[in-house]
Design a protein around this motif. Structure first.
Motif, PDB file in Angstrom:
ATOM      1  N   ASN A 297     -11.678  14.844  27.494  1.00  0.00           N
ATOM      2  CA  ASN A 297     -12.002  16.011  28.313  1.00  0.00           C
ATOM      3  C   ASN A 297     -13.513  16.197  28.379  1.00  0.00           C
ATOM      4  O   ASN A 297     -14.205  16.082  27.366  1.00  0.00           O
ATOM      5  CB  ASN A 297     -11.352  17.271  27.727  1.00  0.00           C
ATOM      6  CG  ASN A 297      -9.846  17.271  27.872  1.00  0.00           C
ATOM      7  OD1 ASN A 297      -9.300  16.631  28.768  1.00  0.00           O
ATOM      8  ND2 ASN A 297      -9.156  17.981  26.990  1.00  0.00           N
ATOM      9  N   GLY A 298     -13.994  16.468  29.574  1.00  0.00           N
ATOM     10  CA  GLY A 298     -15.425  16.650  29.758  1.00  0.00           C
ATOM     11  C   GLY A 298     -16.188  15.357  29.942  1.00  0.00           C
ATOM     12  O   GLY A 298     -17.429  15.364  29.998  1.00  0.00           O
ATOM     13  N   ALA A 299     -15.469  14.239  30.085  1.00  0.00           N
ATOM     14  CA  ALA A 299     -16.133  12.942  30.198  1.00  0.00           C
ATOM     15  C   ALA A 299     -16.752  12.720  31.575  1.00  0.00           C
ATOM     16  O   ALA A 299     -17.604  11.848  31.733  1.00  0.00           O
ATOM     17  CB  ALA A 299     -15.148  11.813  29.896  1.00  0.00           C
ATOM     18  N   GLY A 300     -16.302  13.489  32.582  1.00  0.00           N
ATOM     19  CA  GLY A 300     -16.842  13.333  33.924  1.00  0.00           C
ATOM     20  C   GLY A 300     -15.877  12.709  34.920  1.00  0.00           C
ATOM     21  O   GLY A 300     -16.269  12.388  36.047  1.00  0.00           O
ATOM     22  N   LYS A 301     -14.611  12.563  34.538  1.00  0.00           N
ATOM     23  CA  LYS A 301     -13.634  11.885  35.398  1.00  0.00           C
ATOM     24  C   LYS A 301     -13.435  12.628  36.721  1.00  0.00           C
ATOM     25  O   LYS A 301     -13.548  12.043  37.808  1.00  0.00           O
ATOM     26  CB  LYS A 301     -12.289  11.748  34.664  1.00  0.00           C
ATOM     27  CG  LYS A 301     -12.367  11.022  33.344  1.00  0.00           C
ATOM     28  CD  LYS A 301     -11.013  10.872  32.712  1.00  0.00           C
ATOM     29  CE  LYS A 301     -10.333  12.189  32.379  1.00  0.00           C
ATOM     30  NZ  LYS A 301     -11.086  12.967  31.356  1.00  0.00           N
ATOM     31  N   THR A 302     -13.091  13.908  36.643  1.00  0.00           N
ATOM     32  CA  THR A 302     -12.843  14.678  37.856  1.00  0.00           C
ATOM     33  C   THR A 302     -14.127  14.871  38.653  1.00  0.00           C
ATOM     34  O   THR A 302     -14.111  14.856  39.895  1.00  0.00           O
ATOM     35  CB  THR A 302     -12.206  16.038  37.506  1.00  0.00           C
ATOM     36  OG1 THR A 302     -10.918  15.813  36.910  1.00  0.00           O
ATOM     37  CG2 THR A 302     -12.020  16.892  38.749  1.00  0.00           C
ATOM     38  N   THR A 303     -15.254  15.011  37.967  1.00  0.00           N
ATOM     39  CA  THR A 303     -16.528  15.140  38.674  1.00  0.00           C
ATOM     40  C   THR A 303     -16.831  13.860  39.445  1.00  0.00           C
ATOM     41  O   THR A 303     -17.318  13.904  40.583  1.00  0.00           O
ATOM     42  CB  THR A 303     -17.666  15.449  37.694  1.00  0.00           C
ATOM     43  OG1 THR A 303     -17.330  16.614  36.941  1.00  0.00           O
ATOM     44  CG2 THR A 303     -18.965  15.699  38.435  1.00  0.00           C
TER      45      THR A 303
END
Length: 254
Positions: A40-46
């Protein structure tokens, strides 16, 4: 070397002093399903948002069939063949499932914007919409208003609308999230069927390792917005640094 269907080059976005996606370069070929994973927070959705146009890049490029689309709108990217499930598509809650899919097909065929009146008299559009609903096993719900559908069926309808759009690139962001054990296999079978056609690029953000192992040709791992690993599933899953730092140690048991 064959030109990739989709590519990001040093793609970056900053929010104030925070770098959410950090110079990610990846090329995606037609016929390939790539799973994008990370904590979570790795940047996948971004990263997905940058590719599909929901947010603007601070630096770098997005290319579709070699054309720079970095500054194009979501609508223009969609018209060019980039389709994203669950955020690109919008459901019309007061219309039926059939009407929702039929509108997408009519828009794709560029028959104008007086959609409802034209679609009502067009048997070809109706038949095409029914064929899409049959693929997602929702024919029995064709006359049901979207507002009356369960959460799982609304997500299946979003997949149906993406299929109706017929894009060159399919982008699925956790497609089975919130679905029951009975509903999820339908969507996974659909994605497997799209992959089997071998002429589309499919990107999949997913946390379920059994799904990734079954569907993915390739895994890329993001961590703190940067590309941490990229390769065949077996190689990436076997990397100790990925198991321990990025996906969780339990991945070693998958």
């Amino acid at each position: 070397m064959t030109q990739p269907l989709l590519e990001s080059r040093d793609l970056t976005v900053r929010f104030g002093g925070h770098v959410a996606v950090d110079a990610v370069s990846c090329a995606f070929a037609a016929g390939e399903l790539t799973a994008i994973v990370g904590p979570n927070g790795a940047g996948k959705t971004t990263y997905f948002n940058l590719i599909s146009g929901q947010i603007a890049a601070s630096a770098g490029q997005v290319l579709l069939r070699g054309e720079d689309i970095t500054r194009q709108s979501v609508a223009r990217r969609c018209a060019g063949g980039l389709g994203r499930a669950f955020q690109l598509t919008n459901l019309f809650p007061d219309l039926t499932t059939l009407e929702n899919v039929r509108l997408v097909i009519q828009a794709r065929r560029a028959k104008g914007f007086n959609l409802l009146s034209m679609a009502a008299s067009d048997n070809d559009l109706r038949d095409a919409a029914l064929a899409v609903l049959e693929r997602v096993r929702m024919t029995a719900l064709r006359d049901t208003r979207v507002s009356e559908l369960s959460h799982g069926n609304q997500r299946k309808l979003e997949v149906a609308m993406l299929i109706a759009l017929d894009p060159a690139v399919y982008m699925f962001d956790e497609p089975t999230a919130g679905m029951s054990a009975d509903e999820a296999p339908v969507v996974l079978d659909l994605i497997a069927g799209l992959k089997a056609e071998r002429d589309r690029t499919i990107l999949l953000v997913e946390h379920k390792m059994d799904v990734i192992r079954t569907l993915a040709d390739r895994i890329i791992v993001l961590h703190n917005g940067a590309l941490a690993a990229d390769g065949p599933p077996g190689e990436v899953m076997a990397m100790e640094v990925v198991q321990e730092a990025y996906m969780g140690k339990d991945l070693a048991l998958v």
